[in-house]
Design a protein around this motif. Structure first.
Motif, PDB file in Angstrom:
ATOM      1  N   GLU A 153      -5.643  56.535 -36.360  1.00 52.32           N
ATOM      2  CA  GLU A 153      -7.209  57.041 -36.807  1.00 52.32           C
ATOM      3  C   GLU A 153      -7.980  55.771 -36.623  1.00 52.32           C
ATOM      4  N   PHE A 154      -9.380  55.959 -36.065  1.00 52.22           N
ATOM      5  CA  PHE A 154      -9.658  55.009 -35.833  1.00 52.22           C
ATOM      6  C   PHE A 154     -11.166  54.753 -36.523  1.00 52.22           C
ATOM      7  N   LEU A 155     -11.570  53.779 -37.082  1.00 54.48           N
ATOM      8  CA  LEU A 155     -12.559  53.594 -37.772  1.00 54.48           C
ATOM      9  C   LEU A 155     -13.913  52.628 -37.564  1.00 54.48           C
ATOM     10  N   PRO A 156     -14.899  53.639 -37.544  1.00 58.75           N
ATOM     11  CA  PRO A 156     -15.508  52.247 -36.620  1.00 58.75           C
ATOM     12  C   PRO A 156     -16.041  51.170 -37.616  1.00 58.75           C
ATOM     13  N   VAL A 157     -15.986  50.410 -37.570  1.00 60.79           N
ATOM     14  CA  VAL A 157     -16.721  49.551 -38.749  1.00 60.79           C
ATOM     15  C   VAL A 157     -18.045  49.069 -38.801  1.00 60.79           C
ATOM     16  N   GLU A 158     -18.554  49.316 -40.362  1.00 57.23           N
ATOM     17  CA  GLU A 158     -19.507  48.944 -41.095  1.00 57.23           C
ATOM     18  C   GLU A 158     -20.401  48.055 -40.997  1.00 57.23           C
ATOM     19  N   ASP A 159     -19.190  47.001 -40.909  1.00 55.17           N
ATOM     20  CA  ASP A 159     -20.192  45.478 -42.040  1.00 55.17           C
ATOM     21  C   ASP A 159     -20.715  44.592 -40.591  1.00 55.17           C
ATOM     22  N   GLU A 160     -21.787  44.254 -40.675  1.00 53.36           N
ATOM     23  CA  GLU A 160     -22.732  43.464 -39.664  1.00 53.36           C
ATOM     24  C   GLU A 160     -21.831  42.286 -38.588  1.00 53.36           C
ATOM     25  N   ALA A 161     -21.587  42.049 -40.427  1.00 56.89           N
ATOM     26  CA  ALA A 161     -20.803  40.316 -40.011  1.00 56.89           C
ATOM     27  C   ALA A 161     -19.239  40.221 -39.396  1.00 56.89           C
ATOM     28  N   LEU A 162     -18.629  41.745 -40.225  1.00 54.97           N
ATOM     29  CA  LEU A 162     -17.171  41.769 -39.506  1.00 54.97           C
ATOM     30  C   LEU A 162     -17.768  42.138 -38.105  1.00 54.97           C
ATOM     31  N   GLN A 163     -18.362  42.634 -37.605  1.00 57.91           N
ATOM     32  CA  GLN A 163     -18.367  43.472 -36.370  1.00 57.91           C
ATOM     33  C   GLN A 163     -18.565  42.082 -35.166  1.00 57.91           C
ATOM     34  N   GLU A 164     -19.247  41.288 -35.851  1.00 62.96           N
ATOM     35  CA  GLU A 164     -19.873  40.157 -35.332  1.00 62.96           C
ATOM     36  C   GLU A 164     -18.652  39.341 -34.761  1.00 62.96           C
ATOM     37  N   GLU A 165     -17.784  39.119 -36.557  1.00 62.83           N
ATOM     38  CA  GLU A 165     -16.651  37.676 -36.219  1.00 62.83           C
ATOM     39  C   GLU A 165     -15.690  38.532 -35.071  1.00 62.83           C
ATOM     40  N   LEU A 166     -15.071  40.430 -35.020  1.00 58.25           N
ATOM     41  CA  LEU A 166     -13.934  40.889 -34.626  1.00 58.25           C
ATOM     42  C   LEU A 166     -14.496  40.197 -32.674  1.00 58.25           C
TER      43      LEU A 166
END
Length: 97
Positions: free
Chosen positions: A65-78
């Motif tokens: 299952e592919f889930l969007p990353v909701e946390d903006e700080a985590l998105q930037e890190e990834l």
């Protein structure tokens, strides 16, 4: 021989299906993530959008299952991790030439 592509089909809010290609998988903080791009992207494209999604394994159903990353700080890190990994690919390709 053409390399096998890892395509995933998604459905948008209006019910339209579209494919994204998983070009990389990586682990971060004990979670698996995938880097996805438009499968119709030209090979020599200098700029392109990537989507990074968390991948949850459902082993009993043999399903990812592919889930969007909701946390903006985590998105930037990834995104930084994905950019570093892709830059390393470019360096390896340059060394092979």
């Amino acid at each position: 021989m053409e390399e096998e592509r890892d395509l995933v089909t998604f459905v948008d809010d209006e019910g339209n299906e579209f494919d994204l290609e998983v070009i990389d998988y990586f682990m971060h903080n004990d979670k698996e993530y995938g880097v996805l791009i438009d499968p119709d992207l030209e090979d020599d494209a200098e700029y392109f959008e990537v989507c990074i999604m968390e991948i949850v394994q459902h082993e009993e159903e043999d399903l990812e299952e592919f889930l969007p990353v909701e946390d903006e700080a985590l998105q930037e890190e990834l995104l930084k991790i994905a950019e570093e990994r892709m830059a390393a690919w470019d360096e390896e390709a340059d060394e092979e030439e």
